[in-house]
Motif scaffolding. Sequence first.
Motif, PDB file in Angstrom:
ATOM      1  N   LEU A 376       8.113 -34.570  17.692  1.00 36.63           N
ATOM      2  CA  LEU A 376       8.701 -35.546  18.603  1.00 36.63           C
ATOM      3  C   LEU A 376       8.596 -35.010  20.023  1.00 36.63           C
ATOM      4  O   LEU A 376       8.608 -33.798  20.234  1.00 36.63           O
ATOM      5  N   PRO A 377       8.507 -35.888  21.022  1.00 35.45           N
ATOM      6  CA  PRO A 377       8.375 -35.404  22.403  1.00 35.45           C
ATOM      7  C   PRO A 377       9.648 -34.725  22.889  1.00 35.45           C
ATOM      8  O   PRO A 377      10.761 -35.143  22.563  1.00 35.45           O
ATOM      9  N   LEU A 378       9.477 -33.672  23.671  1.00 34.97           N
ATOM     10  CA  LEU A 378      10.601 -32.903  24.190  1.00 34.97           C
ATOM     11  C   LEU A 378      11.520 -33.767  25.056  1.00 34.97           C
ATOM     12  O   LEU A 378      12.727 -33.534  25.125  1.00 34.97           O
ATOM     13  N   SER A 379      10.972 -34.789  25.671  1.00 39.41           N
ATOM     14  CA  SER A 379      11.763 -35.617  26.590  1.00 39.41           C
ATOM     15  C   SER A 379      12.881 -36.369  25.887  1.00 39.41           C
ATOM     16  O   SER A 379      13.790 -36.886  26.544  1.00 39.41           O
ATOM     17  N   LEU A 380      12.870 -36.427  24.546  1.00 36.40           N
ATOM     18  CA  LEU A 380      13.939 -37.114  23.831  1.00 36.40           C
ATOM     19  C   LEU A 380      15.296 -36.480  24.084  1.00 36.40           C
ATOM     20  O   LEU A 380      16.327 -37.135  23.949  1.00 36.40           O
ATOM     21  N   LEU A 381      15.316 -35.195  24.435  1.00 41.39           N
ATOM     22  CA  LEU A 381      16.580 -34.521  24.693  1.00 41.39           C
ATOM     23  C   LEU A 381      17.329 -35.117  25.881  1.00 41.39           C
ATOM     24  O   LEU A 381      18.523 -34.889  26.043  1.00 41.39           O
ATOM     25  N   GLY A 382      16.640 -35.872  26.708  1.00 38.06           N
ATOM     26  CA  GLY A 382      17.281 -36.482  27.867  1.00 38.06           C
ATOM     27  C   GLY A 382      17.877 -37.847  27.594  1.00 38.06           C
ATOM     28  O   GLY A 382      18.463 -38.452  28.490  1.00 38.06           O
ATOM     29  N   LEU A 383      17.759 -38.346  26.355  1.00 35.88           N
ATOM     30  CA  LEU A 383      18.267 -39.680  26.025  1.00 35.88           C
ATOM     31  C   LEU A 383      19.749 -39.588  25.676  1.00 35.88           C
ATOM     32  O   LEU A 383      20.117 -39.415  24.510  1.00 35.88           O
ATOM     33  N   ARG A 384      20.606 -39.724  26.652  1.00 32.77           N
ATOM     34  CA  ARG A 384      22.039 -39.552  26.445  1.00 32.77           C
ATOM     35  C   ARG A 384      22.673 -40.711  25.702  1.00 32.77           C
ATOM     36  O   ARG A 384      23.757 -40.572  25.139  1.00 32.77           O
ATOM     37  N   ASN A 385      22.026 -41.868  25.688  1.00 35.48           N
ATOM     38  CA  ASN A 385      22.587 -43.033  25.001  1.00 35.48           C
ATOM     39  C   ASN A 385      22.045 -43.190  23.587  1.00 35.48           C
ATOM     40  O   ASN A 385      22.397 -44.154  22.902  1.00 35.48           O
ATOM     41  N   LEU A 386      21.217 -42.266  23.145  1.00 33.88           N
ATOM     42  CA  LEU A 386      20.591 -42.394  21.837  1.00 33.88           C
ATOM     43  C   LEU A 386      21.648 -42.308  20.739  1.00 33.88           C
ATOM     44  O   LEU A 386      22.393 -41.337  20.649  1.00 33.88           O
ATOM     45  N   ALA A 387      21.693 -43.345  19.884  1.00 34.94           N
ATOM     46  CA  ALA A 387      22.662 -43.393  18.783  1.00 34.94           C
ATOM     47  C   ALA A 387      22.010 -43.149  17.438  1.00 34.94           C
ATOM     48  O   ALA A 387      22.690 -42.763  16.485  1.00 34.94           O
ATOM     49  N   ALA A 388      20.698 -43.387  17.324  1.00 31.63           N
ATOM     50  CA  ALA A 388      20.029 -43.197  16.028  1.00 31.63           C
ATOM     51  C   ALA A 388      18.546 -42.965  16.257  1.00 31.63           C
ATOM     52  O   ALA A 388      17.917 -43.647  17.069  1.00 31.63           O
ATOM     53  N   ILE A 389      18.014 -42.000  15.531  1.00 32.26           N
ATOM     54  CA  ILE A 389      16.573 -41.801  15.475  1.00 32.26           C
ATOM     55  C   ILE A 389      16.216 -41.620  14.004  1.00 32.26           C
ATOM     56  O   ILE A 389      16.550 -40.608  13.389  1.00 32.26           O
ATOM     57  N   TRP A 390      15.563 -42.629  13.459  1.00 36.99           N
ATOM     58  CA  TRP A 390      15.253 -42.647  12.028  1.00 36.99           C
ATOM     59  C   TRP A 390      13.847 -42.105  11.816  1.00 36.99           C
ATOM     60  O   TRP A 390      12.875 -42.643  12.330  1.00 36.99           O
ATOM     61  N   VAL A 391      13.779 -41.036  11.054  1.00 35.12           N
ATOM     62  CA  VAL A 391      12.505 -40.366  10.790  1.00 35.12           C
ATOM     63  C   VAL A 391      12.106 -40.497   9.328  1.00 35.12           C
ATOM     64  O   VAL A 391      10.930 -40.506   8.992  1.00 35.12           O
ATOM     65  N   SER A 392      13.100 -40.635   8.455  1.00 34.76           N
ATOM     66  CA  SER A 392      12.824 -40.673   7.016  1.00 34.76           C
ATOM     67  C   SER A 392      13.739 -41.667   6.332  1.00 34.76           C
ATOM     68  O   SER A 392      14.883 -41.889   6.761  1.00 34.76           O
ATOM     69  N   ASP A 393      13.254 -42.251   5.228  1.00 36.77           N
ATOM     70  CA  ASP A 393      14.079 -43.152   4.427  1.00 36.77           C
ATOM     71  C   ASP A 393      15.233 -42.418   3.772  1.00 36.77           C
ATOM     72  O   ASP A 393      16.249 -43.014   3.431  1.00 36.77           O
ATOM     73  N   ASN A 394      15.062 -41.122   3.569  1.00 43.59           N
ATOM     74  CA  ASN A 394      16.089 -40.326   2.907  1.00 43.59           C
ATOM     75  C   ASN A 394      17.106 -39.734   3.877  1.00 43.59           C
ATOM     76  O   ASN A 394      17.910 -38.900   3.496  1.00 43.59           O
ATOM     77  N   GLN A 395      17.046 -40.156   5.098  1.00 47.71           N
ATOM     78  CA  GLN A 395      17.920 -39.612   6.133  1.00 47.71           C
ATOM     79  C   GLN A 395      19.354 -40.067   5.903  1.00 47.71           C
ATOM     80  O   GLN A 395      19.633 -41.255   5.746  1.00 47.71           O
ATOM     81  N   SER A 396      20.280 -39.124   5.864  1.00 39.88           N
ATOM     82  CA  SER A 396      21.669 -39.454   5.561  1.00 39.88           C
ATOM     83  C   SER A 396      22.493 -39.763   6.800  1.00 39.88           C
ATOM     84  O   SER A 396      23.549 -40.371   6.706  1.00 39.88           O
TER      85      SER A 396
END
Length: 590
Positions: A376-396
């Motif tokens: 994933l891009p390093l810039s994601l660390l700056g997303l302060r409003n991020l509530a969900a990032i779904w990477v897998s169907d098995n993600q709990s």
Amino acid sequence: MTTWWCCCRRPEDASEMRCLDFSHHSLHDVPPDVFEFERTLEELYLNSNRISDLPRQLFLCYELRRLYLQDNDLVSIPAAIGALSNLQTIDLSRNSLSTISDEIRKCKNLLVLNLSGNSLGRLPEALTCLLNLQEMYLNDTFLEYLPANFGRLAALRVLELRENNLMTLPRSMARLQMLERIDIGANEFTELPEVVGHLANLTELWIDGNRIRRISSNITNLRKLQHFDANGNLLTELPCEIGVWTKLLELSCSTNELEFLPSSIGNLRCLVTLKLDENQLQELPDTIANCEALEELMVSHNQLRSLPPTIGLLRRLRILSADENILETLPEELCSCTSLSILSVRSNRLLFLPSNLGHLTNLRVINTVANRLTHLPLSLLGLRNLAAIWVSDNQSQPLVPLQREICSDGTVRLTCFMLPQTGAPTLAPPTLSTSSRKITFREANTGQDSPGKLLRSPTPYAKQLRQMATHRKIMNVRRDFRVTPGGDGVEIKIARVAPIPDRTTWMFGQHHNPTVMQISLPGAAAQGISLIAEDGGLYIEAVQGASAEYLRPRDKVLDVDGVDFTKITLEQAHHHLNTKEPISLMISRA
């Protein structure tokens, strides 16, 4: 006599009662209380009861203006209805009516008529005499045609004919120049009726759920159109003339057979919502960038290989759904859609995400499940409003621990224990056919089994599944950038996560600026771990044996072999650790 009516307006003198409400009272007859106010009653609610017959006295309420009788058991309307000359609204929907008395023609002041949900079969000619009628609802009335002189109802503003058996509309409807909304969805039309093109005052046109293959070019008169719904038809193209619908706010053509969009779609500068799910689109026109008011773009379940770079000009775009396509990359220009809050690109062929995705500061949800992402891009660390990032169907959990990884070329990127993705099985693009509703069955034939021979593979037990999951997780973890070998076959992987300003906690717990550690222990080593439950999670209280070199008291246990230790009890946790099998732990250390 006991009176139990509920009045909407209670004057000091009860003899001046103007409104009575008897709805939802399980009545079998009209209450006698009604007739006490026949001189003044203007509004009467009798809906949602079990009334099967209307008494003659009801039609002596000559001042009645609004009469609500929906959801009853009426089988007929008496001829006395003609006496209600002041009636403006009558709702008879969802009864058991098969005909309407011709005397209704005497209700000259009627403005709203609702007959939906009755088994009429045909429309009485008397209804075409209601020349002041502004709204008519005839949904689900088993109509196969409309009277030829239906165009006499020139004052109509709303006409709903949904869920009937109509195949055509009478030409006289071209005289309905006041009509603002027409709904002919879920009928038997095979093409858009030509008469619709003459309704110049239309703002809403609903033609969904038919079998329409073509929209004629005579739609240029519909310049006031704001909502167009053609979902669930057989359209293969949209006419370029839709470019004259410059006031259109919503265009919905999901579940059709569209292969391309006309470039004139760029003229729809007021367009807010564009729904094109479940078609056969292979590309979007560059002119879509001119739809500067666009907020929702739904293009899932198509055959898109790429998105146009001009998509970056859609500065008001809030939702982009492009699931189930064959996208291999997303344009870097997408990072200019500064209003984007939901990005869903599930089940594509993406190898990476745009590096500047972190510039989308309003982004709250990212769905990248079933792709081929390795990082994933390093810039994601700056997303302060991020509530969900779904990477897998098995993600709990909606958010997972992210770790920095240094590549061989010195660049830094993010990874987690669910990367790289294995991706969805590669399937050949669907063959274009004349109908998207054709159902076919694919027979798997490897050429190795004899015909008719059924082979069965044994179902793995729970322990075997746990071992398989552990092995897969260990193989993924070995890609981490720092590996420290230890005795007894123990390996420890360490990656420090940079803190995000203004956040009191990291994505997985209460530690501030923690070190995230993924540790693989050999068989039976976990039995030397003792846990304690405190506020915020489960912590290591003591550790013995081979794992003592790598685990410390006060380490917080986040995950063991895919089991989320932040959501289980102490007893359940000790049960998971009481094994002689190799295990993989994720901990955070303050």
